[in-house]
Design a protein around this motif. Structure first.
Motif, PDB file in Angstrom:
ATOM      1  N   TYR A  57       0.852  -1.184   0.000  1.00  0.00           N
ATOM      2  CA  TYR A  57       0.000   0.000   0.000  1.00  0.00           C
ATOM      3  C   TYR A  57       0.887   1.232   0.000  1.00  0.00           C
ATOM      4  O   TYR A  57       1.862   1.295   0.752  1.00  0.00           O
ATOM      5  CB  TYR A  57      -0.894   0.029   1.245  1.00  0.00           C
ATOM      6  CG  TYR A  57      -1.949  -1.050   1.276  1.00  0.00           C
ATOM      7  CD1 TYR A  57      -3.046  -1.010   0.434  1.00  0.00           C
ATOM      8  CD2 TYR A  57      -1.866  -2.103   2.197  1.00  0.00           C
ATOM      9  CE1 TYR A  57      -4.027  -1.984   0.475  1.00  0.00           C
ATOM     10  CE2 TYR A  57      -2.843  -3.088   2.244  1.00  0.00           C
ATOM     11  CZ  TYR A  57      -3.917  -3.018   1.377  1.00  0.00           C
ATOM     12  OH  TYR A  57      -4.881  -3.983   1.433  1.00  0.00           O
ATOM     13  N   PHE A  58       0.528   2.179  -0.839  1.00  0.00           N
ATOM     14  CA  PHE A  58       1.263   3.446  -0.833  1.00  0.00           C
ATOM     15  C   PHE A  58       0.349   4.510  -0.255  1.00  0.00           C
ATOM     16  O   PHE A  58      -0.487   5.057  -0.964  1.00  0.00           O
ATOM     17  CB  PHE A  58       1.694   3.829  -2.256  1.00  0.00           C
ATOM     18  CG  PHE A  58       2.662   2.859  -2.851  1.00  0.00           C
ATOM     19  CD1 PHE A  58       4.022   2.968  -2.578  1.00  0.00           C
ATOM     20  CD2 PHE A  58       2.224   1.827  -3.654  1.00  0.00           C
ATOM     21  CE1 PHE A  58       4.923   2.058  -3.118  1.00  0.00           C
ATOM     22  CE2 PHE A  58       3.121   0.916  -4.196  1.00  0.00           C
ATOM     23  CZ  PHE A  58       4.477   1.027  -3.926  1.00  0.00           C
ATOM     24  N   LYS A  59       0.442   4.737   1.009  1.00  0.00           N
ATOM     25  CA  LYS A  59      -0.316   5.846   1.595  1.00  0.00           C
ATOM     26  C   LYS A  59       0.713   6.914   1.927  1.00  0.00           C
ATOM     27  O   LYS A  59       1.484   7.292   1.074  1.00  0.00           O
ATOM     28  CB  LYS A  59      -1.102   5.354   2.821  1.00  0.00           C
ATOM     29  CG  LYS A  59      -2.351   4.590   2.436  1.00  0.00           C
ATOM     30  CD  LYS A  59      -3.473   5.511   1.957  1.00  0.00           C
ATOM     31  CE  LYS A  59      -4.415   4.868   0.960  1.00  0.00           C
ATOM     32  NZ  LYS A  59      -5.472   4.073   1.527  1.00  0.00           N
ATOM     33  N   LYS A  60       0.747   7.395   3.156  1.00  0.00           N
ATOM     34  CA  LYS A  60       1.773   8.388   3.501  1.00  0.00           C
ATOM     35  C   LYS A  60       3.151   7.761   3.415  1.00  0.00           C
ATOM     36  O   LYS A  60       4.120   8.377   3.009  1.00  0.00           O
ATOM     37  CB  LYS A  60       1.514   8.948   4.901  1.00  0.00           C
ATOM     38  CG  LYS A  60       0.383   9.958   4.856  1.00  0.00           C
ATOM     39  CD  LYS A  60       0.164  10.657   6.167  1.00  0.00           C
ATOM     40  CE  LYS A  60      -1.040  11.548   6.096  1.00  0.00           C
ATOM     41  NZ  LYS A  60      -2.110  11.139   6.978  1.00  0.00           N
ATOM     42  N   SER A  61       3.181   6.473   3.809  1.00  0.00           N
ATOM     43  CA  SER A  61       4.440   5.745   3.649  1.00  0.00           C
ATOM     44  C   SER A  61       4.122   4.430   2.945  1.00  0.00           C
ATOM     45  O   SER A  61       2.967   4.080   2.766  1.00  0.00           O
ATOM     46  CB  SER A  61       5.056   5.471   5.018  1.00  0.00           C
ATOM     47  OG  SER A  61       4.161   4.700   5.780  1.00  0.00           O
ATOM     48  N   LYS A  62       5.168   3.722   2.567  1.00  0.00           N
ATOM     49  CA  LYS A  62       4.981   2.455   1.858  1.00  0.00           C
ATOM     50  C   LYS A  62       4.769   1.346   2.892  1.00  0.00           C
ATOM     51  O   LYS A  62       5.594   1.175   3.790  1.00  0.00           O
ATOM     52  CB  LYS A  62       6.248   2.213   1.033  1.00  0.00           C
ATOM     53  CG  LYS A  62       6.184   1.006   0.156  1.00  0.00           C
ATOM     54  CD  LYS A  62       7.435   0.971  -0.724  1.00  0.00           C
ATOM     55  CE  LYS A  62       7.812  -0.453  -1.031  1.00  0.00           C
ATOM     56  NZ  LYS A  62       9.067  -0.555  -1.764  1.00  0.00           N
ATOM     57  N   ILE A  63       3.663   0.618   2.761  1.00  0.00           N
ATOM     58  CA  ILE A  63       3.396  -0.475   3.706  1.00  0.00           C
ATOM     59  C   ILE A  63       3.361  -1.797   2.959  1.00  0.00           C
ATOM     60  O   ILE A  63       2.565  -1.963   2.023  1.00  0.00           O
ATOM     61  CB  ILE A  63       2.041  -0.274   4.426  1.00  0.00           C
ATOM     62  CG1 ILE A  63       2.080   0.997   5.272  1.00  0.00           C
ATOM     63  CG2 ILE A  63       1.696  -1.485   5.298  1.00  0.00           C
ATOM     64  CD1 ILE A  63       0.733   1.398   5.823  1.00  0.00           C
ATOM     65  N   THR A 123      -5.907  -8.554   4.411  1.00  0.00           N
ATOM     66  CA  THR A 123      -5.347  -8.293   3.080  1.00  0.00           C
ATOM     67  C   THR A 123      -5.338  -9.585   2.263  1.00  0.00           C
ATOM     68  O   THR A 123      -5.750  -9.607   1.100  1.00  0.00           O
ATOM     69  CB  THR A 123      -3.917  -7.734   3.207  1.00  0.00           C
ATOM     70  OG1 THR A 123      -3.960  -6.573   4.034  1.00  0.00           O
ATOM     71  CG2 THR A 123      -3.328  -7.378   1.874  1.00  0.00           C
ATOM     72  N   ASP A 146      -9.606  -7.436  -4.183  1.00  0.00           N
ATOM     73  CA  ASP A 146      -8.401  -6.632  -4.262  1.00  0.00           C
ATOM     74  C   ASP A 146      -7.376  -7.325  -5.164  1.00  0.00           C
ATOM     75  O   ASP A 146      -7.450  -8.537  -5.378  1.00  0.00           O
ATOM     76  CB  ASP A 146      -7.838  -6.476  -2.845  1.00  0.00           C
ATOM     77  CG  ASP A 146      -7.281  -5.085  -2.635  1.00  0.00           C
ATOM     78  OD1 ASP A 146      -7.203  -4.334  -3.604  1.00  0.00           O
ATOM     79  OD2 ASP A 146      -6.918  -4.776  -1.480  1.00  0.00           O
ATOM     80  N   SER A 186      -0.003  -6.710  -5.592  1.00  0.00           N
ATOM     81  CA  SER A 186       0.976  -5.821  -6.244  1.00  0.00           C
ATOM     82  C   SER A 186       1.875  -6.638  -7.155  1.00  0.00           C
ATOM     83  O   SER A 186       2.322  -6.165  -8.193  1.00  0.00           O
ATOM     84  CB  SER A 186       1.821  -5.111  -5.193  1.00  0.00           C
ATOM     85  OG  SER A 186       0.989  -4.458  -4.278  1.00  0.00           O
TER      86      SER A 186
END
Ligand SMILES: Nc1ncnc2c1ncn2[C@@H]1O[C@H](COP(=O)(O)OP(=O)(O)OP(=O)(O)O)[C@@H](O)[C@H]1O
Ligand SMILES: [Mg+2]
Length: 227
Positions: A14-20, A48, A57, A60
């Protein structure tokens, strides 16, 4: 026994504020006729993983094979059809439609496939009856207890006789008594032609599966039982 569902090098970032990195290069096989539990701390990647298996979903990287066919995540229509016909999904918060009765919530799932309101209604009543809800058929979700709502959600998930049942903390909102009833109902759905995978924080319920898969930080930490 053949693998019914195979995950090959599955990662989800996930790319939100940081990469998770929610899932990190997961290889897993699931066989038909078995019940698998997913355990692990909050944030370890259980939901997930279930969201990828439900074809809601997209990973990646890596691939998912169901019944020897690699899932093409660009073919949304085909995946939606496979999900409604062959995958039953049960969520922690029931996800029922509040403006519809228990009967309608369940029958709509079949109606979407066969377009026959009469048989959908008959089957929905039967399924609710089998889950001990005969006298709650015309109740709305707001008029039902948590345990009853979850049994309606189970009825909805199984009305199309899915090959795969995915349950994400199905008893997370219930007291112990209701949780036990719902779990009994869930495990009763086990049969030779079906794969069941559930995520839980309850060790006792996890023990009831054929195989316990423990996750940590998007990785598989351990596998116990018949994989
Ligand atoms: N839509 C999203 N956007 C960004 N990050 C997400 C998203 N969904 C999940 N994550 C992150 O991915 C990681 C895995 O989350 P996931 O929901 O799969 O965990 P979980 O094992 O189901 O936890 P819980 O037991 O609390 O339900 C967490 O760090 C979470 O914050
Ligand atoms: Mg979760």
């Amino acid at each position: 026994m053949n693998n019914f569902v195979s995950l090959k090098k599955i990662s989800k970032i996930y790319f939100k504020k940081s990469k998770i990195k929610a899932l990190n290069n997961i290889n897993l096989n699931f066989k038909i006729g078995r019940v698998y539990s997913l355990i692990g701390p909050s944030g370890s990647g259980k939901s997930t993983l279930l969201n990828l298996l439900s074809l809601i979903d997209k990973p990646s990287s890596g691939s998912i094979k169901i019944k020897n066919k690699i899932i093409n995540y660009d073919n949304q229509n085909e995946n939606d059809l496979y999900r409604s016909s062959s995958i039953g999904i049960i969520y922690q918060n029931y996800n029922l439609l509040n403006d519809f009765t228990a009967l309608e919530n369940v029958s709509l799932a079949e109606l979407a496939l066969n377009n026959n309101s009469k048989t959908s209604e008959i089957n929905a009543k039967k399924t609710l009856h089998n889950l001990g809800l005969s006298n709650r058929v015309y109740h709305y979700p707001t008029e039902l207890s948590g345990g009853e709502n979850q049994r309606v959600a189970i009825a909805r998930a199984i009305i199309n006789k899915p090959k795969i049942i995915l349950a994400d903390e199905p008893t997370g909102n219930l007291d112990l008594k209701n949780a036990k009833t719902v779990f009994k109902n869930l495990l009763n759905l086990k049969n030779k032609k079906r794969l069941i995978i559930f995520a839980t924080h309850n060790r006792e319920f996890a023990e009831m599966s054929d195989c316990k898969i423990e996750m940590i930080d998007g990785n598989i930490k351990s596998i116990n039982g018949k994989l």
